[in-house]
Structures are given as C-alpha cells and as structure tokens.
Enzyme design. Structure first.
Site, PDB file in Angstrom:
ATOM      1  N   SER A 140      14.654 -34.150  91.376  1.00  0.00           N
ATOM      2  CA  SER A 140      15.796 -33.327  91.760  1.00  0.00           C
ATOM      3  C   SER A 140      16.548 -32.943  90.492  1.00  0.00           C
ATOM      4  CB  SER A 140      16.704 -34.119  92.712  1.00  0.00           C
ATOM      5  OG  SER A 140      17.849 -33.376  93.042  1.00  0.00           O
ATOM      6  N   LYS A 166      12.727 -29.841  92.527  1.00  0.00           N
ATOM      7  CA  LYS A 166      13.796 -29.377  93.425  1.00  0.00           C
ATOM      8  C   LYS A 166      14.980 -29.009  92.552  1.00  0.00           C
ATOM      9  CE  LYS A 166      17.111 -32.032  96.184  1.00  0.00           C
ATOM     10  NZ  LYS A 166      17.238 -33.067  97.222  1.00  0.00           N
ATOM     11  N   LEU A 167      15.490 -27.801  92.754  1.00  0.00           N
ATOM     12  CA  LEU A 167      16.632 -27.329  91.971  1.00  0.00           C
ATOM     13  C   LEU A 167      17.858 -27.226  92.863  1.00  0.00           C
ATOM     14  CD1 LEU A 167      17.805 -26.128  89.307  1.00  0.00           C
ATOM     15  CD2 LEU A 167      17.094 -23.870  90.168  1.00  0.00           C
ATOM     16  N   LYS A 168      18.950 -27.797  92.389  1.00  0.00           N
ATOM     17  CA  LYS A 168      20.217 -27.651  93.101  1.00  0.00           C
ATOM     18  C   LYS A 168      20.719 -26.225  92.909  1.00  0.00           C
ATOM     19  CE  LYS A 168      20.875 -31.974  94.445  1.00  0.00           C
ATOM     20  NZ  LYS A 168      21.090 -32.335  95.860  1.00  0.00           N
ATOM     21  N   ASP A 194      18.049 -26.932  96.838  1.00  0.00           N
ATOM     22  CA  ASP A 194      18.967 -27.726  97.677  1.00  0.00           C
ATOM     23  C   ASP A 194      20.384 -27.203  97.469  1.00  0.00           C
ATOM     24  OD1 ASP A 194      20.397 -29.588  99.099  1.00  0.00           O
ATOM     25  OD2 ASP A 194      19.703 -31.338  97.963  1.00  0.00           O
ATOM     26  N   ASN A 196      23.147 -28.251  99.299  1.00  0.00           N
ATOM     27  CA  ASN A 196      24.193 -29.215  99.676  1.00  0.00           C
ATOM     28  C   ASN A 196      25.363 -28.544 100.393  1.00  0.00           C
ATOM     29  OD1 ASN A 196      23.099 -30.945  96.932  1.00  0.00           O
ATOM     30  ND2 ASN A 196      23.450 -32.055  98.846  1.00  0.00           N
ATOM     31  N   GLU A 219      16.970 -26.562 101.249  1.00  0.00           N
ATOM     32  CA  GLU A 219      17.559 -27.756 101.847  1.00  0.00           C
ATOM     33  C   GLU A 219      19.046 -27.533 102.128  1.00  0.00           C
ATOM     34  OE1 GLU A 219      16.632 -31.120  99.399  1.00  0.00           O
ATOM     35  OE2 GLU A 219      18.067 -32.445 100.395  1.00  0.00           O
ATOM     36  N   ASP A 244      19.217 -32.022 105.488  1.00  0.00           N
ATOM     37  CA  ASP A 244      19.518 -33.298 104.837  1.00  0.00           C
ATOM     38  C   ASP A 244      20.793 -33.849 105.490  1.00  0.00           C
ATOM     39  OD1 ASP A 244      20.455 -35.318 103.154  1.00  0.00           O
ATOM     40  OD2 ASP A 244      20.333 -34.185 101.298  1.00  0.00           O
ATOM     41  N   LYS A 268      16.641 -39.724 104.510  1.00  0.00           N
ATOM     42  CA  LYS A 268      17.255 -40.671 103.579  1.00  0.00           C
ATOM     43  C   LYS A 268      17.651 -41.894 104.394  1.00  0.00           C
ATOM     44  CE  LYS A 268      19.300 -37.357 100.378  1.00  0.00           C
ATOM     45  NZ  LYS A 268      20.552 -36.671  99.999  1.00  0.00           N
ATOM     46  N   GLY A 296      16.584 -38.917  98.146  1.00  0.00           N
ATOM     47  CA  GLY A 296      17.133 -39.973  97.307  1.00  0.00           C
ATOM     48  C   GLY A 296      18.623 -39.806  97.134  1.00  0.00           C
TER      49      GLY A 296
HETATM   50  O1  OSB Z   1      21.336 -33.722  98.481  1.00  0.00           O
HETATM   51  O2  OSB Z   1      19.528 -34.739  98.056  1.00  0.00           O
HETATM   52  C1  OSB Z   1      20.738 -34.600  97.870  1.00  0.00           C
HETATM   53  C2  OSB Z   1      21.884 -36.982  95.133  1.00  0.00           C
HETATM   54  C3  OSB Z   1      23.113 -37.372  95.629  1.00  0.00           C
HETATM   55  C4  OSB Z   1      23.574 -36.824  96.796  1.00  0.00           C
HETATM   56  C5  OSB Z   1      22.792 -35.900  97.482  1.00  0.00           C
HETATM   57  C6  OSB Z   1      21.547 -35.523  97.019  1.00  0.00           C
HETATM   58  C7  OSB Z   1      21.113 -36.054  95.799  1.00  0.00           C
HETATM   59  C8  OSB Z   1      19.855 -35.663  95.163  1.00  0.00           C
HETATM   60  C9  OSB Z   1      19.235 -36.641  94.195  1.00  0.00           C
HETATM   61  O3  OSB Z   1      19.337 -34.586  95.304  1.00  0.00           O
HETATM   62  C10 OSB Z   1      17.974 -37.162  94.699  1.00  0.00           C
HETATM   63  C11 OSB Z   1      17.460 -38.323  93.878  1.00  0.00           C
HETATM   64  O4  OSB Z   1      17.920 -39.463  94.079  1.00  0.00           O
HETATM   65  O5  OSB Z   1      16.582 -38.111  93.063  1.00  0.00           O
HETATM   66 MG    MG Z   2      19.993 -32.772  99.732  1.00  0.00          MG
END
Ligand code: OSB
Ligand code: MG
Length: 374
Positions: A140, A166-168, A194, A196, A219, A244, A268, A296
């Site tokens: 990520s 995976k790119l935020k 992702d 969020n 995501e 998620d 998760k 994660g």
């Molecule tokens: O949205 O998946 C998520 C980390 C903290 C809170 C939310 C997310 C994440 C990650 C990190 O994307 C995933 C990782 O632990 O590698």
């Molecule tokens: Mg996520």
C-alpha cells in the site's frame, strides 16, 4: 479456559517513511498489544497476544486507541473474566451485549485465540483452514506530492518484487497520479487504488476517468455508511468497487453483496471483530463468487503474522496488503518479522500466530503498560 490476567502494552513505533492517506499523514504507529494469560482445564498457564488496529484518532473508523483500551478495561475484560470455560469461539458471544467496538473486541479475541492455539500446539493457518504455504504480497503506497514522485516510490517497490501495488488517492491526487504510474510501468502491473472514503456520489463522472486505466479495483470511494450509494456508483463505473470501511461485520458484507455494492471485499480482521468473523466473511463472499483479499492496518509483527495465515484461505484470490515488516518498520517487536521474498510472504507454521515477542524491543517501543484488574 479461565482468564487470569490481561495487560495492555501501548506502543509507539517510528515508520520508515511518512504514510499519507486521504484522511491524514502518519509518521509513527501507535497501537497496543493485548497480552492475555489463561489457565487451561488442566491447570496450565498459557499466554496469548493480540493487536489492536485502531488509529490514535477516529478518522478511519469511529474507534480510536484510547477508546478501545477504555472499552476493554471497563466492559470487555470484566465480561470475559466472569466466564469459567472461555474459548476463542465464545468470546464474541460473551461480548454480544456491547454494541460495536469491533476493534477492541478483535484484539481481545485474538489474544485468547493465540493462547488457545498455543495450548493445543496448533498454528492459526491450520486452525483457519489455510490451503497455501505462501501468500502473494502487495504493498500500500501513500499519496505523494506529484505523479513523478509517485512513479519513483512505486518503482522502488516494483524493484523489490511486490506482487501488486495499491496507491492511495484523494481529490487532487488521483487521475494524474494513476496515469503517471500506467505510463511508467505499463498496463500489466497489477495496480489498484484506495480512496478511504474521500469522494461522494456527485464525483461519479470524475471517478469514471479512472476506467481507462484497467485498475484491479477502487477501494472505498464513498463513506462508511454509504453501502447503497456504492451500489449506485458501481452501476456508473467499469472499475470494480471494493469495500473496506463499510464492511464492519459479516452482516454488513451480506448487505453489500446483496445490494451489489461490492465486487470485491477487503477483509481486515481487526475491523470486523476478529479472525473468526473474518473467516465468516470469507466463506460468505466465496459462496457468492465475490473475491476477497486481506487488508492491513500497518500491523506489527503480531498482526502481520496472523494476517498472513488468514490470507492463505482459498477465497483470498487477490494479493493482500501484507507487505514485509520492513515496508513500515526498521525494527519490529517480534524476533522473526514477516519478510517479503519473490513477491510472497511465508505463512507462519508455529503454534498460535507462530511469532515470538522480542522483550527488549517491546520494552523500548512501549510507552505505557496497563495491568487490568480482573
Ligand atoms: O484503508 O487500507 C486502508 C492503513 C491504515 C488505515 C487504513 C488503510 C491502511 C492501508 C495500509 O492501506 C495497509 C497496510 O497495512 O499495508
Ligand atoms: Mg482501505
């Protein structure tokens, strides 16, 4: 088993680099480990470890670390301490009157499960029904300041051999960054994004621009409570939608599947109340032909090892966010941290989660140790 002691080890671990998502930037990892001591029917004392995945602030989910610790101390620990024949399988039942607080519940159930499996000499992978000895390792990647910087950072992970990127994303750091990555690395790179929960349904036309990049999935584009709106968005996009934040339980997963809000689910364990609920969501999704992968929360070596075991179940058909420990930490709190090699991580085989706490590092990263009076 009978619960004899619970200790919360509050940790603060530096990250190797800042991690930016649409909800903020983390430079250190705050969490607590749950150490549970249980007495077995034969009078033997066993210790198990759980990890709480709540962030220090309620910006990813309603839970936050100090709140989770408080719920455990005030409400969860007393309920479990009153049980004479406690098992991992009955923890959720005993806690059923406490509404919500899945992350708090998950961390306690996890410690009981580790202790129970250690007493039986059985690995989590074997207990859950794992069918693989290694699992593909995805990474990520946080939001970067520019497309060029995104390409540079992702290039480093590709060079290390990660199986999927995976790119935020967030408004203002989405289409251009994705386009730069595809230009640099081509269409064959297993690539997903992702958000969020950074968008709303009125952004549908904007998000449709992502369709041309052949992403594995997007995501959680919309809010946690917006399962119906995700279903509407799914009708407007070609990119598969993965949930998620919205999947807080097997019930929520069932609703998302029935409403066609999710083509894919990120499981998760910490978010859904534990590894047993995580397996139920896996089973449900598999029966409906919905792909799942293991997400994660920047876990330490404890949670990372347990996630690798979960990801070895047959329905986990997409690479998870189970990177090597060194993706986030220069030093971990277990003696043998999870390592990525050849695009995979090995599923631990030892009893329980198969990892041992390094006492020196635990003490060094610990900011507070709370013994809960039972
Ligand atoms: O949205 O998946 C998520 C980390 C903290 C809170 C939310 C997310 C994440 C990650 C990190 O994307 C995933 C990782 O632990 O590698
Ligand atoms: Mg996520």
């Amino acid at each position: 088993m009978k619960l004899r002691a619970i200790r919360l080890h509050h940790l603060e671990m530096p990250l190797v680099a800042p991690f930016t998502t649409s909800f903020g930037t983390q430079t250190v990892k705050h969490c607590f480990l749950v150490e549970a001591q249980l007495e077995t029917a034969s009078g033997e004392l066993v210790t198990g470890w759980g990890e709480n995945v709540a962030l220090d602030r309620p910006i990813y989910s309603p839970e936050y670390l100090d709140g989770a610790a408080d719920v455990i101390e005030r409400w969860l620990a007393p309920l479990l301490a009153a049980v004479d024949d406690l098992t991992a399988e009955t923890v959720a039942h005993h806690l059923r009157r406490i509404v919500g607080h899945q992350m708090a519940k998950a961390s306690v159930e996890m410690a009981v499960l580790d202790a129970q499996l250690r007493a039986e000499g059985r690995s989590l992978a074997s207990y859950l029904g794992a069918v693989r000895t290694t699992v593909p390792s995805g990474v990520s990647v946080g939001i970067q300041d520019s497309g060029d910087e995104t390409v540079r950072v992702i290039g480093g992970y590709i060079e290390q051999g990660y199986a999927r990127i995976k790119l935020k994303i967030r408004p203002g750091a989405d289409v251009a960054h994705v386009a730069a990555v595809r230009r640099a690395f081509g269409d064959d790179l297993p690539f997903q994004v992702d958000a969020n929960a950074a968008y709303t349904l009125v952004d549908a036309a904007h998000l449709r621009q992502l369709d041309e990049f052949g992403l594995l999935l997007i995501e959680q584009p919309l809010g946690e409570a917006d399962i119906r709106q995700h279903a509407e968005l799914a009708r407007l996009l070609h990119t598969p939608i993965c949930l998620d934040e919205s999947v807080v339980s097997a019930e929520a997963a069932a609703d998302a599947i029935a409403l066609r809000a999710a083509a894919v689910i990120n499981i998760k364990p910490g978010r859904v109340g534990g590894y047993l609920e995580a397996r139920r969501i896996h089973d449900l999704a598999r029966a409906h032909g919905i792909a799942v992968w293991c997400g994660g929360m920047l876990e330490t070596g404890i949670g990372r090892a347990a996630n690798a075991a979960l990801a070895a179940l047959p329905g986990f058909t997409l690479p998870g966010d189970i990177s090597g420990s060194d993706r986030f930490y220069a030093e971990d709190i277990v003696t043998e941290p999870i390592r990525m090699h050849d695009g995979v991580v090995d599923v631990p085989t030892g009893a329980g989660f198969g990892v041992e706490i390094d006492p020196e590092r635990l003490e060094r990263f610990r900011t507070r140790l709370v013994e809960i009076a039972l």
